[in-house]
Design a protein around this motif. Structure first.
Motif, PDB file in Angstrom:
ATOM      1  N   GLU A   1      11.540  68.767  30.592  1.00 24.82           N
ATOM      2  CA  GLU A   1      12.171  70.122  30.162  1.00 24.82           C
ATOM      3  C   GLU A   1      12.037  70.013  28.420  1.00 24.82           C
ATOM      4  O   GLU A   1      11.821  71.168  27.775  1.00 24.82           O
ATOM      5  CB  GLU A   1      13.421  70.478  30.616  1.00 24.82           C
ATOM      6  CG  GLU A   1      14.328  71.518  30.263  1.00 24.82           C
ATOM      7  CD  GLU A   1      13.600  72.784  30.478  1.00 24.82           C
ATOM      8  OE1 GLU A   1      13.327  72.949  31.641  1.00 24.82           O
ATOM      9  OE2 GLU A   1      13.704  73.907  29.995  1.00 24.82           O
TER      10      GLU A   1
ATOM     11  N   GLU B   1      10.140  75.834  38.740  1.00 25.53           N
ATOM     12  CA  GLU B   1      11.289  75.047  39.226  1.00 25.53           C
ATOM     13  C   GLU B   1      11.819  75.622  40.483  1.00 25.53           C
ATOM     14  O   GLU B   1      12.844  76.348  40.523  1.00 25.53           O
ATOM     15  CB  GLU B   1      12.111  74.700  38.084  1.00 25.53           C
ATOM     16  CG  GLU B   1      11.505  73.908  36.886  1.00 25.53           C
ATOM     17  CD  GLU B   1      11.991  74.355  35.667  1.00 25.53           C
ATOM     18  OE1 GLU B   1      13.051  74.671  35.524  1.00 25.53           O
ATOM     19  OE2 GLU B   1      11.417  73.895  34.692  1.00 25.53           O
TER      20      GLU B   1
ATOM     21  N   HIS C   1      17.601  74.820  36.462  1.00 23.15           N
ATOM     22  CA  HIS C   1      16.422  74.195  36.250  1.00 23.15           C
ATOM     23  C   HIS C   1      16.145  72.995  37.333  1.00 23.15           C
ATOM     24  O   HIS C   1      17.046  72.600  37.902  1.00 23.15           O
ATOM     25  CB  HIS C   1      16.202  73.913  35.024  1.00 23.15           C
ATOM     26  CG  HIS C   1      16.136  74.905  34.038  1.00 23.15           C
ATOM     27  ND1 HIS C   1      14.890  75.400  33.239  1.00 23.15           N
ATOM     28  CD2 HIS C   1      17.175  75.572  33.372  1.00 23.15           C
ATOM     29  CE1 HIS C   1      15.425  76.412  32.381  1.00 23.15           C
ATOM     30  NE2 HIS C   1      16.772  76.592  32.382  1.00 23.15           N
ATOM     31  N   SER C   2      14.981  72.542  37.263  1.00 18.08           N
ATOM     32  CA  SER C   2      14.865  71.361  37.988  1.00 18.08           C
ATOM     33  C   SER C   2      13.603  70.727  36.906  1.00 18.08           C
ATOM     34  O   SER C   2      12.891  71.532  36.267  1.00 18.08           O
ATOM     35  CB  SER C   2      14.215  71.408  38.969  1.00 18.08           C
ATOM     36  OG  SER C   2      12.973  71.937  39.378  1.00 18.08           O
TER      37      SER C   2
HETATM   38 ZN   LIG Z   1      13.194  74.385  33.185  1.00 14.09          ZN
END
Ligand SMILES: [Zn+2]
Length: 763
Positions: free
Chosen positions: A237, A355, A479-480
């Motif tokens: 990220e 994601e 997110h991931s």
């Molecule tokens: Zn993200």
């Protein structure tokens, strides 16, 4: 005026090796100014002098230095010839810096383009391509002239002399315009010839055969720069020195091994994961909804299903429209009954297209909320107290693109004007501290922030959705991957959020809740300070601009599968995230929306007959705005009735007042109250007036004298009465006679009354 090489559109011109000609001098290549990117055109072909090479190179170096802080990601995707070339450019940059002598040979590049990632590339007209060749020459001629002028100006040599006014050398505006038109024409022609139009069209999945994902231990910024040359796709990220994951093409693994950097392979072959996923997805309709990932259309349909099945608690809301015209939608869930006073929580998924688990998890939360309402008391209580908004797919175009074309796409699908590179990173496009560290101004970057804050319809839509609902108190942007709960700020490593204690505390509590379900450890902490700086992110805007408590969740996993998370992880990830969401909702639903600090000013005690000053810091939180006129100081003396007085704001967030005066030995009690513009009230101490602040009134010169205590033994009794009676009728200077309790110079009935009315005091 200073003449510059043309640099208005540094990333427009992309020249693939197919159009370059054989050269006698393979090392003599130069870069387009400002990108550090080698153009595989040979100087000899176009009659350039080597000094132009020097200028171009220096500018490229300078730009690299300027962008040191905005560490760069490059666009994902093997279909992008420009990205491949940039990879080489970075590599050369490093080779030059470290003098390791490794060059980039033309032969090594060609097979990568020739690999045939793209299907259905249209036939290109030979005539058009020849015309493009002429245009390249024309463009290079302009650049050469400009470059030579710059060299001349810098060195003081040559025929063009420096003029203070520069008027001698100013081009007429029409020339500039002509040049711009020419640049654009060349770009379009080249794009056609190189099949870039086809490359950018959605014409078949991009493949990553043999690409690995590696976890690299970066010790220095040079290491990071090197890795950004080796890989055009960090799986992170944020970027910074430390441990980072990168997707690396098979022909760059040797470079990584030769670098001496410590690394481990997380995923041997990304394409295998993608292929397996694709095969499984083909039969997803045979499985339960949360047993596999779903397309944007399927997610949208499922929102409709939930709203239809649970109409008394769920409604669908239009949030906005994506840049390609897809609807961005929300589901709103709250308990039946009057919901006008309820605080709201907003959850968003899918800002980043690849994601996927952020979208499935958003939907899992919605699904469980509607089904558990009325069945599970905790959920029922929470939904009777709060409103939950869930926007599962903030970036529907990008998400769709990951299904049809490029599984690892991250940004939205803006066709950036003047650039061949698509997409804006929506999570760098928010309008709080937009444009700072950890974002990029280059369209090819995977963290490209866009032309302006909220330039993208997707971020603007979620912003407007939020602004239209002043009851939103908390927000989580999902997110991931990496298993993190991150609190503000994202944009800075050093500034501390005003409510850091509260925000970080809740982050840790949510991480604990997540852990309690399936024992997955999540790290919790402030984003910028704990990890790497990223500016223009959603949660910073929610908190910084709207005072809404906001966090980023980075869901499973920690790198074993990364973005290609197996479908078997959908349910457990949803379950543990729901635990955090329930806890957050309960924390927000009833929390005071004004946060106080203090008191400051009155000290440990106050002298008799003195009005002590007191001040408090008061600040609205959880999306609220403080009503300044409501900050009230409530005080009383010695157990009397509380009297309220409005406090004055003496500096932003600081409210001052004065306490009532008391007599020696008395106690002043006080507390403060305030309200938000929405009518939430809060007091400090929180349980006032059960518990209050106290201030004893003491004589700074000694112990308090009790009225009537003529002999000063601490008790008013017969001894004091005897003193007054024995001295009754005597006169003297004030303070001279023990029995002159009121100090009027005579011992009389007034003094007798003081003893009698306080008889027994102090006993
Ligand atoms: Zn993200």
């Amino acid at each position: 005026m200073r003449f510059e090489p043309p640099r208005q559109h540094p990333d427009r011109v992309v020249v693939a090796p197919e159009v370059s000609q054989p050269t006698r001098d393979p090392d003599q290549r130069f870069r387009v100014v400002g990108t550090g990117r080698p153009l595989p055109l040979r100087l000899g072909q176009i009659g350039l002098q080597p000094r132009a090479h020097i200028v171009g190179d220096r500018r490229a170096e300078q730009r690299l230095t300027e962008q040191r802080d905005a560490l760069r990601l490059r666009r994902v995707g093997g279909e992008d010839t420009g990205a491949q070339q940039r990879g080489e450019g970075h590599r050369r940059q490093r080779a030059g810096g470290r003098s390791d002598g490794s060059g980039v040979s033309h032969d090594r590049i060609v097979p990568r383009y020739a690999r045939g990632h793209k299907r259905g590339r249209p036939d290109r007209s030979p005539l058009a391509c020849r015309a493009a060749g002429h245009l390249i020459c024309a463009w290079m001629q302009i650049w050469r002239e400009s470059a030579q002028k710059t060299v001349a100006l810098r060195t003081g040599r040559g025929t063009v002399k420096h003029s203070r006014t520069g008027s001698d050398h100013e081009e007429p505006p029409v020339m500039n315009r002509l040049r711009s038109v020419l640049h654009l024409t060349i770009v379009l022609a080249l794009a056609h010839c190189l099949g870039l139009g086809a490359a950018l069209a959605e014409d078949g999945p991009v493949r990553f055969d043999g690409h690995s994902v590696v976890r690299v231990h970066l010790q220095t910024e040079d290491d990071l720069r090197f890795m950004l040359g080796v890989s055009d796709d960090p799986w992170a990220e944020r970027l910074g020195v430390g441990v980072l994951d990168f997707r690396v093409a098979p022909d760059r693994m040797d470079d990584l091994r030769a670098s001496g950097l410590e690394f481990e392979v997380l995923i041997e072959d990304v394409q295998t994961l993608i292929d397996d996923e694709r095969e499984r997805l083909n039969t997803r309709h045979l499985r339960a909804w949360f047993d596999d990932y779903r397309t944007n259309a399927e997610v949208s349909d499922y929102v409709d299903t939930l709203v239809n099945d649970f109409p008394h608690i769920a409604t669908r809301h239009h949030v906005g429209t994506s840049i390609q015209g897809r609807e961005i939608y929300a589901i709103r869930i709250t308990g039946s009954g009057d919901d006008s006073g309820r605080r709201a929580l907003l959850y968003t998924g899918g800002q980043h297209a690849r994601e996927w688990v952020s979208i499935s998890t958003s939907m899992y939360i919605a699904d469980r909320f509607v089904r558990d309402y009325g069945a599970d008391s905790r959920t029922t209580d929470l939904l009777d107290a709060t409103i939950v908004y869930i926007i599962p797919v903030v970036n529907p175009d990008g998400y769709e693109f990951t299904w049809t074309t490029q599984r690892l796409w991250r940004k939205n699908r803006r066709n950036n004007p003047g650039s061949s590179f698509f997409g804006v990173d929506l999570n760098r496009n928010w309008g709080y501290e937009w444009g700072g560290q950890g974002s990029s101004g280059a369209t090819w970057s995977d963290i490209y922030r866009g032309a302006a804050p909220f330039s993208e319809p997707e971020t603007a839509a979620v912003r407007d959705f939020t602004l239209a609902r002043d009851n939103i108190a908390a927000h989580v942007d999902i997110h991931s991957y990496s298993q993190l709960v991150l609190s503000p700020w994202g944009y800075t490593q050093t500034d501390v959020a005003p409510d850091a204690c509260h925000l970080d505390g809740l982050a840790q509590e949510m991480a604990d809740e997540i852990f309690s379900v399936h024992q997955k450890p999540y790290f919790a902490g402030p984003a910028g300070a704990s990890l790497y700086v990223a500016s223009g992110i959603g949660p910073d805007w929610f908190y910084g601009e709207r005072n809404i408590y906001a966090w980023t969740f980075e869901l499973r996993d920690t790198g074993q599968f990364g973005f290609i998370l197996p479908a078997t992880e959908i349910l457990p990830t949803g379950e543990e995230t729901l635990a955090a969401v329930l806890h957050l909702g309960e924390s927000v639903a009833y929390a005071d929306r004004v946060r106080f600090e203090g008191p400051d000013g009155p000290g440990e005690s106050v002298a008799p007959s003195v009005n002590a000053p007191v001040s408090f810091d008061a600040r609205a939180i959880l999306g609220a705005t403080l009503d300044d006129s409501t900050v009230t100081l409530h005080a009383r003396v010695d157990g009397g009735a509380y009297v309220g007085a409005t406090m004055l704001e003496t500096s932003p967030g600081v409210f001052a007042g004065t306490l009532p005066a008391g007599a020696c030995g008395q106690v002043i009690e006080y507390f403060v109250t305030a309200a938000t513009t929405m009518g939430d009230t809060a007091s400090f101490p929180a349980d006032a007036p059960v518990n209050v602040f106290t201030l004893p009134v003491l004589d700074p010169d000694g112990p308090c004298l009790i009225p009537g205590d003529a002999n000063g033994d601490g008790v008013v009794d017969f001894a004091d009465l005897n003193i007054v009676l024995n001295q009754f009728g005597l006169t003297g200077a004030p303070g001279e006679l023990q029995g002159d309790l009121n100090g009027d110079g005579a011992v009389g009935f007034a003094d007798l009354n003081i003893v009698l009315s306080n008889f027994g005091a102090g006993g």
